[in-house]
Structure formats: structure tokens, C-alpha cells
Design a protein around this motif. Structure first.
Motif, short mmCIF file in Angstrom:
data_model
loop_
_atom_site.label_atom_id
_atom_site.label_comp_id
_atom_site.label_asym_id
_atom_site.label_seq_id
_atom_site.Cartn_x
_atom_site.Cartn_y
_atom_site.Cartn_z
N ILE A 469 0.72 -1.11 -0.01
CA ILE A 469 -0.05 -0.03 -0.02
C ILE A 469 1.00 1.43 -0.03
N GLY A 470 0.82 1.97 -0.99
CA GLY A 470 1.44 3.40 -1.02
C GLY A 470 2.79 3.14 -1.74
N CYS A 471 3.14 2.05 -2.13
CA CYS A 471 4.29 1.72 -2.99
C CYS A 471 3.87 1.70 -4.49
N PRO A 472 4.42 2.54 -5.14
CA PRO A 472 3.94 2.76 -6.51
C PRO A 472 4.00 1.71 -7.44
N ASN A 473 5.35 0.81 -7.08
CA ASN A 473 5.45 -0.06 -8.15
C ASN A 473 4.98 -1.43 -7.56
N SER A 474 4.37 -1.47 -6.65
CA SER A 474 3.82 -2.72 -6.09
C SER A 474 2.68 -3.39 -7.08
N VAL A 475 2.32 -4.57 -6.73
CA VAL A 475 1.25 -5.34 -7.35
C VAL A 475 -0.07 -4.64 -6.89
N PHE A 476 -0.23 -4.20 -5.69
CA PHE A 476 -1.43 -3.61 -5.06
C PHE A 476 -1.53 -2.19 -5.86
N SER A 477 -0.72 -1.42 -6.18
CA SER A 477 -0.88 -0.14 -6.86
C SER A 477 -1.10 -0.49 -8.26
N TYR A 478 -0.65 -1.58 -9.04
CA TYR A 478 -1.00 -1.84 -10.20
C TYR A 478 -2.27 -2.01 -10.53
N TYR A 479 -2.91 -2.93 -9.44
CA TYR A 479 -4.29 -3.20 -9.43
C TYR A 479 -5.31 -2.05 -9.54
N LYS A 480 -4.68 -1.04 -8.69
CA LYS A 480 -5.47 0.29 -8.45
C LYS A 480 -5.37 0.94 -9.68
N GLN A 481 -4.22 1.10 -10.46
CA GLN A 481 -4.04 1.66 -11.84
C GLN A 481 -5.06 0.96 -12.79
N MET A 482 -5.27 -0.24 -12.73
CA MET A 482 -6.06 -1.09 -13.73
C MET A 482 -7.42 -0.61 -13.58
N ILE A 483 -7.91 -0.73 -12.16
CA ILE A 483 -9.36 -0.25 -11.84
C ILE A 483 -9.58 1.32 -12.26
N GLN A 484 -8.63 2.14 -12.25
CA GLN A 484 -8.76 3.35 -12.34
C GLN A 484 -9.17 3.63 -14.13
N LEU A 485 -8.09 2.78 -14.77
CA LEU A 485 -8.28 2.87 -16.15
C LEU A 485 -9.68 2.14 -16.88
N ARG A 486 -10.05 1.48 -16.11
CA ARG A 486 -11.20 0.78 -16.77
C ARG A 486 -12.44 1.58 -16.33
N ASN A 487 -12.63 1.95 -15.02
CA ASN A 487 -13.77 2.47 -14.48
C ASN A 487 -13.84 3.93 -14.39
N HIS A 488 -12.72 4.78 -14.41
CA HIS A 488 -12.63 6.07 -14.27
C HIS A 488 -11.81 6.92 -14.94
N SER A 489 -11.46 6.45 -16.33
CA SER A 489 -10.75 7.28 -17.26
C SER A 489 -11.80 7.48 -18.54
N SER A 490 -11.00 8.37 -19.39
CA SER A 490 -11.91 8.58 -20.42
C SER A 490 -12.14 7.34 -21.45
N TYR A 491 -11.41 6.43 -20.90
CA TYR A 491 -11.62 5.15 -21.71
C TYR A 491 -12.72 3.98 -21.29
N ARG A 492 -13.36 4.46 -20.20
CA ARG A 492 -14.04 3.56 -19.52
C ARG A 492 -15.18 2.97 -20.30
N ASP A 493 -15.82 3.66 -21.14
CA ASP A 493 -17.15 3.10 -21.97
C ASP A 493 -16.29 2.18 -23.09
N THR A 494 -15.02 2.42 -23.37
CA THR A 494 -14.44 1.29 -24.40
C THR A 494 -14.13 0.15 -23.46
N LEU A 495 -13.42 0.15 -22.51
CA LEU A 495 -13.09 -0.99 -21.85
C LEU A 495 -14.11 -1.69 -20.98
N ILE A 496 -15.27 -1.17 -20.83
CA ILE A 496 -16.54 -1.77 -20.16
C ILE A 496 -17.09 -2.47 -21.44
#
Length: 571
Positions: A469-496
Motif C-alpha cells: 500500500i502506497g508503494c507505486p511499483n507494487s502489485v496492489f498499486s498496479y491493480y489500483k491503476q487497472m481499476i482507475q483505467l477501466r472505471n474512471h478514465s476517459s476510456y471507461r466506455d470502451t473498456l467496459i
């Protein structure tokens, strides 16, 4: 412009809340122990909601917490409206539902209605009086010349028939363990009891159900022998009880009497359903909103319940199965995408064949592979920090009834004790049921005490949530990035909602694209050798610090995974 407007109209028509969720599966016994008894509980989940909110998940699937003797860790239910004391109380569950809701997190429960526990009041009444109406809530048959009614083998080994105490030549039926008698779905009164119970739970405010082993509820009514397929002289129960003709009546009625009445989600565990029947299950008028597909999940074994039948799979085999699954689901409805669950081993140990990459690189690669497929992503606890399989030295170290059965079945099939233990270590359901590793302490932060109902994996110093948690290169942080990209970015409609299409790549690379307002490409190298890919555009996600180029082409390093916006700026 007209095509874009039509596509947006189609997306609006198809949008459902459950398509936009990110689901996190919790095995409550192993998540967090709030009272020091060595067993995870409901209050433990509530205490960790901040962690789940930080991760970004929007829905929790809680494995069974109902009253149970725990022979199969809660999948043997003795009271559908009661809470198992070791997990807490109904008040604890209500508190969890409300606390999760306050964080924007919904909650679904496991629905186990193919069978009950033999300690359920219905079964006790059925055993106590052969003339009781509850006798027809289960399946009882007379034997043949002192033998069981047929030669069917249960999923957990041995005959599906168990002698009824104090009744000569009478048996009851169980697809799974002998303490899990099957409910008789041929009985309308039994079905109505089930529907009333489901609606009772939905009225309590849960968001829906994951429905366990639902394709087993219809049995061939001839109860004839199955083809022998093992050294034990028995034939698999699956041949006569899994997705059999007539099941459509039961499943359509189940949906009509329960799920259709509520704004809820239904997720079917539906093994054995061929792709040409997916429209019945998840189509416009399907039985469920989505189902799990096991065609690719069981790639490492010929048979999901016989772990000694191993396969020598390659990345191109996984690619073929994954693409076939995605195309079948896309043609029919919606899917539930997963790498792990409570019945599978850890994906990092299963899909990453080079042990040097069974680390954060491999965990991020697998996460990228599944997370952007078309469908709702399901994350299993510990997957988001890269937990792996254990290695047990003796069969006595296992708790899982299926693991113990597979060990003895392996010996019966002629394998050595060492070979049998190896099969179980690779495939045991206990691999994913070990306590969650919250920190690097002796008990991995799972409990304030030194107790634990199941031995830890043992690598919590290297793999734990606290360090990530809080480590930018961790697996946890990567999963946060994936969730952000799928659900909260300008690409959400495409990815969902965007369409899925496979890409041509080398055998070792799985590549696909999602197309809507944008076109995004996903490439995952499942080998320890560099692989070239044909793609230009903006790099959106990368499990390495760089994406190499060679002779004008992009090159994936060992187990590298990337998401690229096609046609975007080339980094």
C-alpha cells in the motif's frame, strides 16, 4: 458520425450496473480475524473496508457465512437464514452491508441450493420419518441386490449413494460429500422454499448472489449406470447430472420467481455448459446476468475434479481457449472474468511457468491479461498482492475435502505418494484459502493471536499488503491503476462496453483489442523470451518501466504486459 451515434445508443441500451462493477471475492474464514480465535469473521471484513475502498473495488462477493458444520467450509448449509457463529451474527452482517454501502460498495452472497448439509432441519426430518413430506425434499432410492442404486462417482470421490441409517437397502444421494445431500428440484414444494429464502435475503438489501454448482440441479431420472472411467469401477456423476435436459425449466423458474423481481445481479457457477447454449444462460432472456466460464480456467488438468490428469499446456493453448470464451460470451451476453477463486490454485503459480517471474512482474502481467477482457472482473483476495501457492509436505496438512480425495484417488490410479502429494500441492483449493497476508509478522497480521485455522503460505515477509500500500511499483498499486483505467478514465466506455477482438501475435503473446469510441490494445507476453508486437500508439499501462524498440518494432520483455491506445501519440 452516424455510426458513432448508433454505437453510443447501443451502449446506453445495454448498460447495467453489474457490468460496471469490479468484484472482490472474500473467503471469510481466511480474510481477517477480529476476535483472536484464528478464524476470519464478518467484523474482520468490516474492519478492512478502508483497504477495499483504497483498492477501488465496488462489489464484494462473500463466500458462505450461513450456519454450517463446515465439512466443506460453509458450502454445506444447515440453516439458510442463520449466520455461522464463528463468523458472527446477523447484526454483524447488517453492519457490514451498511458500512460497505456508505463507501459505495455493494455486497453479494453465495447461493448454495444444489444441496444442503445433512444437519439441515429438512434432512433431519427426512431421515427421522420415511413418510415425512421432507423425504421428497431430497433423493432417496432403494439399492440393487444389496448394492447402491447405480455406479455414479461423487465429485469428492466414492459412490454418490450413502446408506440410510436403520433402513435396509435404502440410500440417499449426494453429488459432493456424503454430508451434502442433494436437494430434489423435481419437487415443486422444495423449489418454492428455495425461492422464498432467496427473496428474503434480497429484501435485506444485498445486491445479489453468486449461484453455486447450479448446473447440477437436474438429474437424469432413469438413474442408469454411467460409463466406468476410473480404477474404482465407477463413472463420473457429471455424465448424468450436469447440465442435463430439462434443467431449463428449473432455471427459468428460478429467475422468474426471484432475480427478475429485484434490481440485483445473478452470477452463475455453470460448469458443463457448451457455448452453443450460452444464449439460454446469459442471453437477453437468460437465466443469469453472467456466468463463469471454466473452459480456460481448467487448462492445467483434463478434468477439474481429477487433478492427477495433468496437461502440458502452452501459452497458445490458453490464448485459443480465452479467445473462444470471449467470442462466445460476446455473442450471447455478459461474462464474469477471473484468474482465481476459492476452488482454484493461485494464478501466479499456475500460469507463470518460469518461477523467476512468479513475482510482481508475473502478477501484473496476469492482471493485465484478464482485467480488460469484455465482462465484469472478479478479483480473489490476495490476488491483488501476488500471493502464491504453498508447498505442504504431508497430506495431513490439508483441510480441503477435495484435496484429500484427490490424494487417495491418485494412489488408487497407481501414482506414488510423492506424485500424489505433488498433484495436490499444485491444485489444492487450500492454496487460495490460506490466511490473507496483511503484514510480515509471524501470523501475517491475519489475527492478533498466534492462531490460524489453516497454515499460512509462509512467504509473508516477501508478500504482504502492508508493504505494498502506497508503494507505486507494487502489485496492489498496479491493480489500483487497472481499476482507475477501466472505471474512471476517459476510456471507461470502451473498456467496459467496447467490442472484443483477438489480435495476431506470436504464439507466446496473447493480444486483443477493445473497440468503441477508442480502440485499445492489450498485449501480454507469457514467456521468458523477448517477443515483437505490431502496435503503435500511446502507452497507457505497462508492468515494466519501459517498452523497448528494435528495428522499428516494439518488443515485449519476459512476461511484459502493456495497454496501448491505438492511433494515439507514440511514446
Amino acid at each position: 458520425m452516424e455510426m458513432i451515434l448508433k454505437e453510443r445508443q447501443r451502449l446506453n441500451e445495454e448498460q447495467n450496473f453489474w457490468k460496471e462493477e469490479v468484484v472482490y471475492q472474500i473467503y471469510p474464514k481466511s480474510f481477517y480475524d477480529s476476535n483472536g480465535d484464528g478464524i476470519g469473521d464478518i467484523k474482520g471484513i468490516t474492519r478492512k473496508l478502508d483497504y477495499l475502498e483504497e483498492l477501488g473495488v465496488t462489489m464484494l462477493w462473500i463466500c458462505p457465512i450461513f450456519t454450517s458444520p463446515m465439512v466443506d467450509n460453509g458450502y454445506d448449509i444447515a440453516d439458510y437464514k442463520g449466520i455461522q457463529a464463528e463468523f458472527g451474527t446477523m447484526e454483524d452482517l447488517t453492519e457490514l452491508i451498511e458500512a460497505a454501502k456508505a463507501r459505495g460498495i455493494k455486497l453479494i452472497l453465495d447461493l448454495v441450493v444444489n444441496h444442503s448439509s445433512d444437519e439441515h432441519a429438512w434432512f433431519k426430518a427426512a431421515l427421522a420419518d420415511s413418510g415425512s413430506s421432507y423425504r421428497d425434499y431430497y433423493i432417496f432410492k432403494s439399492g440393487e441386490a444389496g448394492n447402491p442404486p447405480n455406479n455414479w462417482r461423487s465429485i469428492f470421490g466414492g459412490s454418490v449413494w450413502e446408506p440410510v441409517p436403520n433402513e435396509d437397502n435404502m440410500y440417499y444421494f449426494h453429488t459432493f460429500d456424503k454430508k451434502q445431500p442433494d436437494l430434489n428440484w423435481e419437487n415443486p414444494a422444495l423449489r418454492q422454499e428455495i425461492y422464498e429464502m432467496i427473496n428474503w435475503w434480497l429484501e435485506k438489501g444485498i445486491a445479489g448472489f453468486r449461484i453455486d454448482s447450479i448446473t447440477f440441479v437436474k438429474k437424469d431420472q432413469d438413474y442408469g449406470n454411467a460409463e466406468v472411467d476410473g480404477s474404482d469401477g465407477l463413472g463420473s456423476v457429471k455424465h448424468k447430472t450436469r447440465n442435463r435436459p430439462g434443467i431449463e425449466k428449473f432455471l427459468a423458474e428460478l429467475n422468474r420467481e426471484t432475480f427478475q423481481k429485484y434490481e440485483c445481479v445473478s452470477v452463475g457457477e455453470a460448469p458443463g455448459v457448451p457455448y452453443d447454449q450460452y444464449d439460454q444462460y446469459i442471453g437477453e432472456n437468460g437465466y443469469f446476468n453472467m456466468i463463469f466460464d471454466f473452459h480456460y480456467a481448467d487448462i492445467d488438468v483434463e478434468n477439474g475434479s481429477e487433478w492427477f490428469r495433468r496437461t502440458n499446456w502452452q501459452p497458445q493453448d490458453l490464448k485459443k481457449l480465452l479467445f473462444k470464451s470471449q467470442e462466445a460470451v460476446q455473442a450471447s451476453g455478459w461474462g464474469a472474468n477471473f484468474l482465481e477463486n476459492h476452488d482454484q490454485p493461485r494464478s501466479l503459480s499456475k500460469y507463470i511457468t518460469d518461477e523467476r517471474y512468479q513475482n510482481e512482474i508475473g502478477a501484473k502481467a496476469l492482471g493485465t491479461l484478464f482485467f480488460f477482457l469484455r465482462g465484469t472482473p472478479f478479483i480473489y483476495q490476495g490476488q491483488e498482492i501476488g500471493m502464491k501457492n504453498f508447498q505442504r509436505k504431508t497430506i495431513e496438512d490439508f483441510n480441503d475435502v477435495s484435496s484429500i480425495d484427490n490424494y487417495h484417488r491418485s494412489l488408487l490410479e497407481g501414482f506414488s505418494e510423492e506424485e500424489a502429494l505433488n498433484f495436490v500441492n499444485q491444485r489444492s483449493r487450500d492454496n487460495n484459502r490460506t490466511p490473507f497476508q496483511w503484514d510480515s509478522s509471524t501470523n501475517a497480521g491475519f489475527s492478533d493471536s498466534n492462531k490460524s485455522w489453516l497454515k499460512l503460505t509462509g512467504d509473508q515477509v516477501e508478500v504482504n499488503a502492508d508493504d505494498q500500500i502506497g508503494c507505486p511499483n507494487s502489485v496492489f498499486s498496479y491493480y489500483k491503476q487497472m481499476i482507475q483505467l477501466r472505471n474512471h478514465s476517459s476510456y471507461r466506455d470502451t473498456l467496459i462496453y467496447g467490442q472484443f477482438a483477438p489480435l495476431n501475435t506470436t504464439d507466446a503473446v496473447i493480444g486483443y483489442e477493445r473497440s468503441g469510441d477508442e480502440t485499445l490494445q492489450v498485449f501480454v507476453n507469457l514467456s521468458n523470451q523477448e517477443q515483437k508486437i505490431e502496435s503503435s500508439g500511446e502507452l497507457l499501462l505497462n508492468n515494466y518501466s519501459e517498452l523497448k524498440e528494435q528495428d522499428g518494432a516494439r518488443v515485449l520483455q519476459a512476461y511484459q504486459a502493456v495497454v496501448i491506445r491505438k492511433g494515439g501519440n507514440h511514446d
